[in-house]
Design a protein around this motif. Structure first.
Motif, PDB file in Angstrom:
ATOM      1  N   ARG A   1     -16.270  53.411  27.120  1.00 34.80           N
ATOM      2  CA  ARG A   1     -17.248  52.295  26.810  1.00 34.80           C
ATOM      3  C   ARG A   1     -18.528  52.807  26.497  1.00 34.80           C
ATOM      4  NH1 ARG A   1     -19.215  49.148  32.608  1.00 34.80           N
ATOM      5  NH2 ARG A   1     -17.250  48.063  32.315  1.00 34.80           N
ATOM      6  N   VAL A   2     -19.175  51.968  25.670  1.00 32.99           N
ATOM      7  CA  VAL A   2     -20.551  52.280  25.045  1.00 32.99           C
ATOM      8  C   VAL A   2     -21.291  50.924  25.266  1.00 32.99           C
ATOM      9  CG1 VAL A   2     -21.779  52.791  22.918  1.00 32.99           C
ATOM     10  CG2 VAL A   2     -19.535  53.876  23.497  1.00 32.99           C
ATOM     11  N   VAL A   3     -22.521  51.010  25.610  1.00 34.75           N
ATOM     12  CA  VAL A   3     -23.199  49.667  26.040  1.00 34.75           C
ATOM     13  C   VAL A   3     -24.157  49.533  24.773  1.00 34.75           C
ATOM     14  CG1 VAL A   3     -25.173  48.821  27.238  1.00 34.75           C
ATOM     15  CG2 VAL A   3     -23.325  50.123  28.460  1.00 34.75           C
ATOM     16  N   ILE A   4     -23.979  48.333  24.110  1.00 33.67           N
ATOM     17  CA  ILE A   4     -24.705  48.276  22.954  1.00 33.67           C
ATOM     18  C   ILE A   4     -26.092  47.099  23.068  1.00 33.67           C
ATOM     19  CG2 ILE A   4     -24.667  47.274  20.582  1.00 33.67           C
ATOM     20  CD1 ILE A   4     -23.067  49.867  20.767  1.00 33.67           C
ATOM     21  N   SER A   5     -27.199  47.616  22.920  1.00 35.11           N
ATOM     22  CA  SER A   5     -28.217  46.743  22.997  1.00 35.11           C
ATOM     23  C   SER A   5     -28.975  46.393  21.774  1.00 35.11           C
ATOM     24  CB  SER A   5     -29.071  47.066  24.072  1.00 35.11           C
ATOM     25  OG  SER A   5     -29.749  48.318  23.687  1.00 35.11           O
ATOM     26  N   VAL A   6     -29.997  45.459  21.970  1.00 37.92           N
ATOM     27  CA  VAL A   6     -30.491  45.094  20.828  1.00 37.92           C
ATOM     28  C   VAL A   6     -31.610  46.235  20.260  1.00 37.92           C
ATOM     29  CG1 VAL A   6     -32.859  43.358  19.751  1.00 37.92           C
ATOM     30  CG2 VAL A   6     -30.476  42.689  21.082  1.00 37.92           C
ATOM     31  N   ASP A   7     -32.105  46.944  21.213  1.00 39.41           N
ATOM     32  CA  ASP A   7     -33.024  47.801  20.845  1.00 39.41           C
ATOM     33  C   ASP A   7     -32.480  49.089  20.036  1.00 39.41           C
ATOM     34  OD1 ASP A   7     -34.941  47.383  23.982  1.00 39.41           O
ATOM     35  OD2 ASP A   7     -35.102  46.463  21.911  1.00 39.41           O
ATOM     36  N   GLU A   8     -30.925  49.351  20.639  1.00 39.60           N
ATOM     37  CA  GLU A   8     -30.397  50.461  19.969  1.00 39.60           C
ATOM     38  C   GLU A   8     -29.699  50.202  18.550  1.00 39.60           C
ATOM     39  OE1 GLU A   8     -27.683  51.275  23.077  1.00 39.60           O
ATOM     40  OE2 GLU A   8     -29.168  52.808  24.014  1.00 39.60           O
ATOM     41  N   GLY A   9     -29.354  48.744  18.227  1.00 38.69           N
ATOM     42  CA  GLY A   9     -28.687  48.695  17.328  1.00 38.69           C
ATOM     43  C   GLY A   9     -29.144  47.524  16.334  1.00 38.69           C
ATOM     44  N   ALA A  10     -29.493  46.566  16.838  1.00 34.40           N
ATOM     45  CA  ALA A  10     -29.687  45.246  15.811  1.00 34.40           C
ATOM     46  C   ALA A  10     -31.248  45.057  15.257  1.00 34.40           C
ATOM     47  CB  ALA A  10     -29.612  44.127  17.038  1.00 34.40           C
TER      48      ALA A  10
ATOM     49  N   LEU B   1     -17.462  55.750  16.769  1.00 35.54           N
ATOM     50  CA  LEU B   1     -16.011  55.986  16.352  1.00 35.54           C
ATOM     51  C   LEU B   1     -15.709  57.496  16.826  1.00 35.54           C
ATOM     52  CD1 LEU B   1     -15.101  54.406  13.277  1.00 35.54           C
ATOM     53  CD2 LEU B   1     -14.550  53.763  15.439  1.00 35.54           C
ATOM     54  N   GLY B   2     -16.806  58.503  16.670  1.00 33.14           N
ATOM     55  CA  GLY B   2     -16.874  59.902  16.929  1.00 33.14           C
ATOM     56  C   GLY B   2     -16.767  60.170  18.568  1.00 33.14           C
ATOM     57  N   GLN B   3     -17.577  59.299  19.180  1.00 35.83           N
ATOM     58  CA  GLN B   3     -17.767  59.052  20.640  1.00 35.83           C
ATOM     59  C   GLN B   3     -16.571  58.783  21.365  1.00 35.83           C
ATOM     60  OE1 GLN B   3     -20.980  57.460  22.703  1.00 35.83           O
ATOM     61  NE2 GLN B   3     -22.201  57.292  20.579  1.00 35.83           N
ATOM     62  N   ALA B   4     -15.819  57.818  20.636  1.00 36.87           N
ATOM     63  CA  ALA B   4     -14.584  57.402  21.198  1.00 36.87           C
ATOM     64  C   ALA B   4     -13.363  58.480  20.900  1.00 36.87           C
ATOM     65  CB  ALA B   4     -14.120  56.029  20.613  1.00 36.87           C
ATOM     66  N   GLY B   5     -13.463  59.453  19.992  1.00 39.68           N
ATOM     67  CA  GLY B   5     -12.363  60.232  19.669  1.00 39.68           C
ATOM     68  C   GLY B   5     -11.145  59.592  19.593  1.00 39.68           C
ATOM     69  N   ASP B   6     -10.008  60.026  20.311  1.00 39.51           N
ATOM     70  CA  ASP B   6      -8.617  59.310  20.149  1.00 39.51           C
ATOM     71  C   ASP B   6      -8.450  57.959  21.029  1.00 39.51           C
ATOM     72  OD1 ASP B   6      -7.820  60.906  18.040  1.00 39.51           O
ATOM     73  OD2 ASP B   6      -6.956  62.472  19.363  1.00 39.51           O
ATOM     74  N   ALA B   7      -9.507  57.774  21.907  1.00 44.59           N
ATOM     75  CA  ALA B   7      -9.213  56.889  22.748  1.00 44.59           C
ATOM     76  C   ALA B   7      -9.751  55.438  22.258  1.00 44.59           C
ATOM     77  CB  ALA B   7     -10.196  57.076  24.085  1.00 44.59           C
ATOM     78  N   GLY B   8      -9.499  54.489  23.112  1.00 40.65           N
ATOM     79  CA  GLY B   8     -10.026  53.225  22.596  1.00 40.65           C
ATOM     80  C   GLY B   8     -11.550  53.109  22.811  1.00 40.65           C
ATOM     81  N   LEU B   9     -12.061  52.030  22.520  1.00 44.30           N
ATOM     82  CA  LEU B   9     -13.596  52.076  22.418  1.00 44.30           C
ATOM     83  C   LEU B   9     -13.856  50.426  22.989  1.00 44.30           C
ATOM     84  CD1 LEU B   9     -16.372  52.939  21.770  1.00 44.30           C
ATOM     85  CD2 LEU B   9     -16.181  51.905  19.390  1.00 44.30           C
ATOM     86  N   GLU B  10     -14.812  50.475  23.918  1.00 38.30           N
ATOM     87  CA  GLU B  10     -15.184  49.226  24.458  1.00 38.30           C
ATOM     88  C   GLU B  10     -16.627  48.979  24.175  1.00 38.30           C
ATOM     89  OE1 GLU B  10     -16.288  46.852  28.685  1.00 38.30           O
ATOM     90  OE2 GLU B  10     -15.199  48.626  28.989  1.00 38.30           O
ATOM     91  N   LEU B  11     -16.862  48.108  23.300  1.00 39.37           N
ATOM     92  CA  LEU B  11     -18.486  47.679  22.956  1.00 39.37           C
ATOM     93  C   LEU B  11     -18.723  46.815  24.004  1.00 39.37           C
ATOM     94  CD1 LEU B  11     -17.625  47.387  19.099  1.00 39.37           C
ATOM     95  CD2 LEU B  11     -18.385  49.466  20.245  1.00 39.37           C
ATOM     96  N   ALA B  12     -19.798  47.163  25.174  1.00 40.89           N
ATOM     97  CA  ALA B  12     -20.119  46.231  26.033  1.00 40.89           C
ATOM     98  C   ALA B  12     -21.643  46.060  25.649  1.00 40.89           C
ATOM     99  CB  ALA B  12     -20.411  47.335  27.303  1.00 40.89           C
ATOM    100  N   LEU B  13     -21.694  44.639  25.107  1.00 42.16           N
ATOM    101  CA  LEU B  13     -22.803  44.158  24.596  1.00 42.16           C
ATOM    102  C   LEU B  13     -23.650  43.621  25.537  1.00 42.16           C
ATOM    103  CD1 LEU B  13     -21.103  42.084  21.583  1.00 42.16           C
ATOM    104  CD2 LEU B  13     -21.909  44.824  21.846  1.00 42.16           C
TER     105      LEU B  13
END
Length: 652
Positions: free
Chosen positions: A3-12, A53-65
């Motif tokens: 799980r990676v939390v995506i916020s406006v400050d960090e991405g948008a 993608l690098g953080q997820a490695g071979d695992a799935g990735l949950e983008l928690a917006l």
């Protein structure tokens, strides 16, 4: 799944929330979904994508917006990296969830059979409600698969919804309603013709502080119900799902099935929802239709509480699975989903809230095609899920029905012995048949049945009640769902065939009706209701009994008729949504084609006469023709999921 939390400050960036249709930013939602999805991706993720993608490695990735309310309206689930939608990434499982703040603690894991309330603010046959009603029908598979204790209620007022939630205390609520936006842009759901505010809905869905684990909304404008979702999550509902797609889209169906099965099977919600959406998208991209050209598949939206643990598994599925195994051993669990008869099931739900000795579902005419055996099996399954012991005396033909009071008692005791065996209880002591030391119940029952002396009700009334009360007490020791509330219920089919075995006071010979007291066949402390079916016009003893009991609440009669056209049309379509048929060629998901003529469909299904008995054969003959005429579409949802699961080494 990482799980990676995506916020406006960090991405948008600070301009992410501008009115992009006026400021020259990304295109309007009506544009090609690939272009729109790429614009969403560029604004929120493009700069960070390789790192994520690098953080997820071979695992799935949950983008928690974790986004402000003004950004929740954008369909972030449609994000596209220029090659494919993120939801259809060929190498990575990517889940997109919306994170909302909450001050409430995370709900405890459910450790009993989960309960589901399917609630509608209007008649399910209402044309505007119908798309949501079809989603409801899709998810009702959880009933016939034994995944949950489920109830359906329609035309609910706000107060009635609150009472239902208070009585059932559901773990999952699926609410279908008319939806609209007020002058401030806030969502209003219509219940029984009256608009309900967010605060009112939260109060109704969470009566007395009980918090369901999930609320699913099927309503117009529910794809972006930021205020309602936020209010529900803030009040302690950890998962809120908005469904605003069309049931005709395979991606919406697979998403919905996987999400609800994940909840009820104790799986990770984010991961299961991602698999469901991805399976359909990858399946469709191998054909002629490119899902990237439209947004339907992106509309189902998952909102979660910020405090929800990563890979949260909300339900322990073992208790529900145990109930299903027991139901199968007792011959009660059947597919497809059961349709209609809600008035009868409402009465079943009140069997133990008052003195109910007899509940009879009776027809005035045709009986053989009304599905009476399946009705009693379904009632028995529901009673078992609630921790009661159903004794099913069915199916019956003219040559197998009891012919005397002694045969009635013997059949009840045989069913009691079978129930004890299938529930893995010790062999019951049956006082009624006076077994000798070490005498097996079946042998003692057979000897009792063969006895030549006439049997009178007074000879067996007390002993039979004691035997059934002991069975309930033994079952109570099994643990949940059984307990001190456990009772025995006798389910008797086709009483009009019980010639010489019904009696009634003053009639000869005596029979079942002469054993009944206000406690059924039991005692005041442990009543044993009888639930029966009959063709009343062919059953003089039961008709006389009914005529002699006017206004006595302990004896209740409900009509068993063919289903009305509208109810049958909806019910038949619910059945067709489930890939259940024993013939593999017919084991598909059948849905009405976009733009179909509803009135023509109702008239076509009306040729089945509303009889449930035609579901296994005539219904599929009819829908096969409708498919040739392009009024219906047949899809192999089950096959698509199996193939996807095989490729990705998942459990089917």
């Amino acid at each position: 799944m990482k799980r990676v939390v995506i916020s406006v400050d960090e991405g948008a960036g600070e301009d992410a929330g501008k009115d992009t249709d006026r400021d020259g930013g990304w295109p309007a939602p009506g544009a090609d979904a690939r272009v729109y999805g790429r614009a969403l991706f560029d604004r929120l993720l493009a700069d960070r994508w390789p790192d994520l993608l690098g953080q997820a490695g071979d695992a799935g990735l949950e983008l928690a917006l974790d986004l402000p309310a003004e950004l929740q309206a954008h369909p972030w689930e449609a994000m596209h990296d220029g090659r494919h939608p993120l939801a259809a990434h060929p190498d990575r499982l990517i889940s997109i969830t919306r994170v909302l703040p909450t001050a409430a603690p995370v709900a405890a894991r459910v450790t009993a059979s989960p309960t589901v309330l399917f609630a509608s603010g209007a008649k399910l046959t209402d044309p505007v409600i119908l798309p949501g009603a079809m989603f409801l029908g899709l998810l009702r598979a959880c009933e016939s698969e034994g995944l949950a204790v489920a109830r359906v209620a329609e035309s609910l007022t706000l107060d009635a919804l609150a009472r239902r939630c208070e009585l059932l205390r559901p773990d999952l609520v699926h609410l279908v309603a008319h939806g609209g936006l007020d002058e401030d842009g806030h969502l209003r759901l219509e219940l029984a013709g009256e608009p309900a505010t967010t605060a009112q809905l939260v109060h109704a869905l969470l009566p007395g502080g009980h918090r369901p684990l999930a609320v699913v909304l099927s309503a117009c404008h529910s794809a972006s119900p930021a205020s309602l979702a936020a209010a529900l999550v803030a009040a302690g509902v950890p998962i809120v799902v908005a469904m605003d797609g069309e049931i005709g889209e395979q991606a919406c169906r697979l998403f919905s099935r996987r999400l609800v099965k994940a909840l009820l099977n104790g799986e990770s919600v984010a991961e299961a929802a991602a698999h469901g959406r991805r399976a359909a998208l990858l399946a469709e991209t191998t054909g002629d239709n490119d899902p990237g050209a439209r947004l339907d598949w992106a509309r189902p939206t998952v909102f979660t509480a910020a405090s929800l643990p990563e890979s949260f598994r909300p339900i322990d599925p073992d208790p529900g699975r145990m109930v299903l195994r027991r139901a199968r051993r007792l011959g009660l669990a059947q597919r497809p989903v059961y349709i209609g008869r809600r008035a009868i099931f409402e009465q079943v739900d009140t069997l133990f809230t008052g003195e109910v000795a007899l509940l009879a579902a009776t027809s005035e005419g045709e009986f053989s095609r009304l599905g009476a055996t399946r009705l009693l099996s379904e009632i028995g399954f529901r009673l078992l899920q609630e921790g009661h012991v159903p004794l099913l005396l069915a199916p019956h033909k003219a040559h197998t029905a009891p012919r005397s009071l002694r045969a009635v008692v013997a059949e009840i005791l045989r069913a009691a012995a079978k129930a004890a065996e299938q529930l893995e209880l010790p062999p019951p002591h049956l006082e009624t048949v006076a077994p000798g030391p070490g005498d097996p119940p079946r042998r003692a029952i057979a000897a009792f049945l063969d006895a030549p002396a006439p049997l009178r009700p007074d000879d067996v009334c007390d002993s039979l009640a004691a035997d059934l009360v002991r069975l309930a007490g033994a079952a109570a020791s099994l643990g949940p769902p059984f307990g001190p509330h456990t009772r025995v219920v006798v389910l008797a089919e086709a009483l009009h065939l019980w010639l010489g075995a019904l009696g009634w006071i003053g009639a000869e010979p005596p029979g079942l009706l002469d054993l009944l007291t206000p406690n059924g066949l039991g005692t005041p402390g442990s009543p044993v209701p009888v639930v029966a079916t009959a063709a009343l016009g062919q059953c003089a003893p039961l008709a006389a009994f009914k005529a002699d009991q006017p206004g006595i609440d302990a004896y209740r009669f409900e009509r068993l008729d063919p289903l009305p056209d509208d109810e049958a049309t909806l019910g038949y379509q619910w059945v067709l949504l489930q890939p259940w048929h024993p013939d593999a060629h017919l084991r598909k998901t059948w849905v009405a084609a976009p733009g179909h003529d509803r009135e023509a469909l109702r008239e076509t299904f009306g040729t089945l006469g509303g009889y449930p008995a035609g579901i296994a054969d005539r219904l599929y003959d009819l829908v096969s023709v409708l498919t040739i005429w392009k009024h219906f579409v047949a899809c192999d949802d089950e096959g698509a999921w199996r193939e996807y699961a095989r490729k990705h080494r998942l459990e089917p």
